[in-house]
Scaffold this motif. Structure first.
Motif, mmCIF file in Angstrom:
data_model
loop_
_atom_site.group_PDB
_atom_site.id
_atom_site.type_symbol
_atom_site.label_atom_id
_atom_site.label_comp_id
_atom_site.label_asym_id
_atom_site.label_seq_id
_atom_site.Cartn_x
_atom_site.Cartn_y
_atom_site.Cartn_z
ATOM 1 N N ASP A 1 0.889 -1.441 0.205
ATOM 2 C CA ASP A 1 -0.006 0.156 -0.037
ATOM 3 C C ASP A 1 0.846 1.233 -0.090
ATOM 4 O O ASP A 1 2.069 1.203 0.181
ATOM 5 N N PRO A 2 0.409 2.559 -0.353
ATOM 6 C CA PRO A 2 1.194 3.734 -0.436
ATOM 7 C C PRO A 2 2.045 3.870 0.754
ATOM 8 O O PRO A 2 3.391 4.244 0.715
ATOM 9 N N VAL A 3 1.416 3.632 1.886
ATOM 10 C CA VAL A 3 2.253 3.894 3.314
ATOM 11 C C VAL A 3 3.517 3.098 3.135
ATOM 12 O O VAL A 3 4.708 3.343 3.601
ATOM 13 N N LEU A 4 3.252 1.836 3.003
ATOM 14 C CA LEU A 4 4.462 0.746 3.054
ATOM 15 C C LEU A 4 5.619 0.980 1.902
ATOM 16 O O LEU A 4 6.541 0.866 2.064
ATOM 17 N N ALA A 5 4.943 1.380 0.590
ATOM 18 C CA ALA A 5 5.877 1.814 -0.506
ATOM 19 C C ALA A 5 6.664 2.826 0.087
ATOM 20 O O ALA A 5 7.799 3.034 -0.365
ATOM 21 N N ASP A 6 5.918 4.022 0.669
ATOM 22 C CA ASP A 6 6.846 4.986 1.096
ATOM 23 C C ASP A 6 7.948 4.764 2.398
ATOM 24 O O ASP A 6 9.121 5.013 2.220
ATOM 25 N N ALA A 7 7.572 3.469 3.144
ATOM 26 C CA ALA A 7 8.455 3.271 4.003
ATOM 27 C C ALA A 7 9.701 2.332 3.380
ATOM 28 O O ALA A 7 10.729 2.209 3.990
ATOM 29 N N MET A 8 9.438 1.714 2.194
ATOM 30 C CA MET A 8 10.470 0.892 1.501
ATOM 31 C C MET A 8 11.671 2.219 1.252
ATOM 32 O O MET A 8 12.764 1.406 1.081
ATOM 33 N N ARG A 9 11.313 3.045 0.871
ATOM 34 C CA ARG A 9 12.476 4.164 0.667
ATOM 35 C C ARG A 9 13.496 4.253 1.852
ATOM 36 O O ARG A 9 14.578 4.026 1.854
ATOM 37 N N GLY A 10 12.908 4.245 3.144
ATOM 38 C CA GLY A 10 13.823 4.335 4.477
ATOM 39 C C GLY A 10 14.183 2.916 4.534
ATOM 40 O O GLY A 10 15.348 2.908 4.918
ATOM 41 N N LEU A 11 13.725 1.662 4.003
ATOM 42 C CA LEU A 11 14.302 0.652 4.276
ATOM 43 C C LEU A 11 15.397 0.205 3.358
ATOM 44 O O LEU A 11 16.628 -0.223 3.858
ATOM 45 N N LEU A 12 15.227 0.819 2.160
ATOM 46 C CA LEU A 12 16.500 0.739 1.475
ATOM 47 C C LEU A 12 17.610 1.484 1.741
ATOM 48 O O LEU A 12 18.858 1.116 1.702
ATOM 49 N N ALA A 13 17.228 2.600 2.228
ATOM 50 C CA ALA A 13 18.337 3.730 2.878
ATOM 51 C C ALA A 13 19.110 2.864 3.832
ATOM 52 O O ALA A 13 20.304 3.149 4.006
ATOM 53 N N ASP A 14 18.154 2.314 4.895
ATOM 54 C CA ASP A 14 19.038 1.476 6.101
ATOM 55 C C ASP A 14 19.925 0.354 5.631
ATOM 56 O O ASP A 14 21.054 0.026 5.838
ATOM 57 N N VAL A 15 19.588 -0.425 4.374
ATOM 58 C CA VAL A 15 20.163 -1.546 3.794
ATOM 59 C C VAL A 15 21.583 -1.078 3.190
ATOM 60 O O VAL A 15 22.791 -1.659 3.438
ATOM 61 N N LEU A 16 21.544 0.231 2.496
ATOM 62 C CA LEU A 16 22.538 0.673 1.883
ATOM 63 C C LEU A 16 23.365 1.497 2.525
ATOM 64 O O LEU A 16 24.541 2.147 1.992
ATOM 65 N N SER A 17 23.051 1.802 4.049
ATOM 66 C CA SER A 17 23.564 2.933 4.862
ATOM 67 C C SER A 17 25.109 2.722 4.964
ATOM 68 O O SER A 17 25.831 3.550 5.273
ATOM 69 N N ASP A 18 26.010 1.347 5.004
ATOM 70 C CA ASP A 18 27.023 1.152 5.319
ATOM 71 C C ASP A 18 28.103 1.585 3.827
ATOM 72 O O ASP A 18 29.389 1.661 4.086
ATOM 73 N N GLY A 19 27.451 1.890 2.729
ATOM 74 C CA GLY A 19 28.235 2.210 1.612
ATOM 75 C C GLY A 19 28.971 1.098 0.666
ATOM 76 O O GLY A 19 29.384 1.158 -0.555
ATOM 77 N N GLY A 20 28.687 -0.004 1.325
ATOM 78 C CA GLY A 20 29.287 -1.347 0.670
ATOM 79 C C GLY A 20 28.375 -2.006 -0.033
ATOM 80 O O GLY A 20 28.825 -3.013 -1.045
ATOM 81 N N ARG A 21 26.963 -1.797 -0.190
ATOM 82 C CA ARG A 21 25.854 -2.495 -0.718
ATOM 83 C C ARG A 21 25.388 -1.596 -1.799
ATOM 84 O O ARG A 21 25.481 -0.565 -1.839
ATOM 85 N N ALA A 22 24.715 -2.356 -2.898
ATOM 86 C CA ALA A 22 23.887 -1.715 -3.818
ATOM 87 C C ALA A 22 22.922 -2.443 -4.060
ATOM 88 O O ALA A 22 22.333 -3.328 -3.711
ATOM 89 N N ALA A 23 21.872 -1.873 -5.079
ATOM 90 C CA ALA A 23 20.733 -2.269 -5.432
ATOM 91 C C ALA A 23 20.190 -1.918 -6.890
ATOM 92 O O ALA A 23 20.673 -0.938 -7.390
ATOM 93 N N LEU A 24 19.734 -3.147 -7.570
ATOM 94 C CA LEU A 24 19.117 -2.559 -8.799
ATOM 95 C C LEU A 24 17.765 -2.898 -8.557
ATOM 96 O O LEU A 24 17.219 -4.222 -8.223
#
Length: 523
Positions: free
Chosen positions: A196-219
């Motif tokens: 839903d729109p709330v969780l889709a918006d939360a996914m932005r923050g989740l991806l930022a957390d996952v990539l926060s150490d700078g060593g990971r990437a996403a496609l």
């Protein structure tokens, strides 16, 4: 996330985590390629977005980073490297999958074992893909993963099996599985399709957390350019297997006029007690195991109307859809189609088009067999007439006759969803219950599917019940909105009232996360 940068061509990047050069993938039997000379480079700490219409080659490009091609396809030329290794090499692939690169497909439910509990599946992934081994530490890691994807971590939830999950919950469980080995590269195919729109918006923050150490990437492969623009550092666009454009994507949702509606007229009141022809739901209570997921649902969907059912993931939308179609037996109450002069009941009158198109189609069966069965058994057509009708139905959903010979695994996600819709139409339903059927489609293809439903509503009096997270589609298509939360109807009324002046706090929150205004100011 860093700012958007242009990506109109392949570029040498210092130390890319993933790199594709000149990749061409096509049918084993010959014919036009599904990917042609594709290139991309993903540096550590970056998010690369891939957009394009259904069937443009997006998923094939994503699969290549796992060293995989769909059945009946082959790599004709080009190279793929992930962390310096070749995912198409068997030895390298074993070192990469789940540990260095992890994948979440657009049909996450199909990756879950239907017989195993959620906690068990995640625990197995943790043991297999990480260094965590002790029972206590593994359970703690399972709980951490569930919480990280905004799911409950309590014992009751961990003991659920996949059929007890909503589409959005299955999506997030799949993401938890993908994160189990702490991979350096995440490949996500339509990661917001069931949210839903709330969780889709939360996914932005989740991806930022996952990539926060700078060593990971996403496609990220997505049909939603507006969401990608808010998440990705770079975006490339595919058309018919070719990279035709790149750079930042900004696609604000325009304020569009509501279409002129034909066919049946929807109810003027949320629950029209005097309605004879329609789908009647009365006192419906449904459970999964011992847990109640629907509580005393009562509503009437008038014949020829278009009703949208919205709400957060896990609110009971899919269970309600399955109860309406007779695929989930309620503990109490009922759902039935009533039509003057016709026998009461469901039969073929109410048909469901499920969100998981891969799971809805037999992987060993051709599209031809899938369509001919209901045309022969329900429609009582001759073999020749059934074949002609199958071709016509495929044309209605934007597919050609050549698709009849293919199996589901040889189709893109968008093509599978359209085949599933054509098969449902073959049963000649009076009510079509659509569970997130456009969630994995690009905007143009999704619009075409919804236009088709509107046309069928006008010409055949088809009744549409649309379970969706897409509030823009609700604003443009539906006449009535039913909002669910925790298995209860919390708001129910005409679209123009609910979207303009919502009464419940949850409805207001969902609308606040929508991309732009949903109705013209004049309305």
């Amino acid at each position: 996330m860093s700012g958007n940068r242009a990506a109109t061509e392949c570029r040498a990047t210092e130390g890319p985590l993933a790199e594709v050069n000149g990749l061409t993938v096509g049918p084993v039997s010959g014919g036009p390629p599904v990917l042609h000379d594709a290139c991309l480079s993903v540096p550590p700490g970056q998010v690369l977005g891939v957009v394009g219409r259904s069937g443009s080659g997006k998923s094939s490009l994503a699969y290549s980073l796992l060293g995989h091609v769909r059945p009946a396809l082959e790599v004709r030329s080009g190279t793929v490297r992930v962390a310096g290794l070749d995912p198409f090499d068997r030895a390298d692939s074993g070192r990469l999958r789940g540990r260095v690169v992890s994948f979440l497909g657009q049909d996450p439910a199909s990756s879950l074992n239907p017989a195993l509990r959620i906690g068990t599946q995640i625990a197995e992934a943790v043991r297999l893909r990480s260094t965590v081994k002790g029972a206590h530490d593994v359970r703690a890691r399972v709980e951490e993963l569930l919480l990280s994807v905004r799911l409950p971590a309590d014992r009751a939830f961990r003991r659920r099996v996949p059929r007890q999950l909503s589409g959005g919950q299955a999506q997030r469980v799949g993401l938890a599985l993908a994160l189990a080995g702490a991979p350096r590269l995440l490949v996500l195919d339509e990661p917001t399709s069931g949210l839903d729109p709330v969780l889709a918006d939360a996914m932005r923050g989740l991806l930022a957390d996952v990539l926060s150490d700078g060593g990971r990437a996403a496609l990220l492969v997505s049909h939603d350019p507006a969401w990608l623009a808010s998440v990705a550092d770079e975006v490339i666009r595919l058309e018919r297997g070719l990279t035709v454009a790149g750079g930042p994507v900004k696609s604000p949702v325009p304020v569009l006029p509501r279409p002129v509606r034909g066919g049946g007229s929807g109810p003027q009141q949320p629950q029209e007690a005097t309605t004879v022809n329609g789908l009647h739901v009365r006192g419906l209570r449904a459970v999964h195991g011992r847990a109640a997921v629907l509580h005393d649902i009562t509503l009437t969907v008038s014949a020829g109307s278009w009703t949208a059912v919205v709400g957060p993931s896990g609110s009971g939308k899919t269970t309600l859809a399955r109860c309406m179609a007779g695929l989930h037996q309620p503990e109490r109450g009922n759902a039935e189609w009533r039509e003057a002069g016709a026998e009461r009941g469901r039969g073929a009158a109410v048909q469901l088009v499920a969100q998981d198109s891969r799971g809805a189609l037999n992987p060993r069966e051709s599209v031809r067999a899938a369509l001919l069965r209901p045309l022969r058994s329900i429609g009582r057509r001759s073999a020749g007439d059934a074949y002609e009708e199958a071709v016509r139905l495929l044309g209605l959903v934007g597919l050609d006759e050549g698709v009849l010979a293919r199996r589901p695994g040889e189709l893109s996600g968008g093509q599978r969803q359209r085949v599933a819709l054509a098969r449902t139409l073959a049963a000649g339903p009076r009510v079509l219950v659509c569970d997130e059927i456009t969630s994995a489609l690009d905007q143009e293809t999704a619009g075409g599917i919804l236009d088709l439903l509107e046309s069928l509503r006008s010409t055949r009096g088809l009744t549409v019940v649309m379970v969706t997270h897409d509030l823009t589609s609700v604003a443009r298509r539906a006449e009535r909105v039913v909002v669910l939360d925790s298995g209860r109807v919390i708001e129910d009324g005409p679209v123009d009232r609910v979207l303009v002046a919502p009464e419940h706090a949850l409805t207001k929150e969902l609308l606040a996360k929508a991309d732009g205004p949903l109705l013209p100011v004049s309305e």
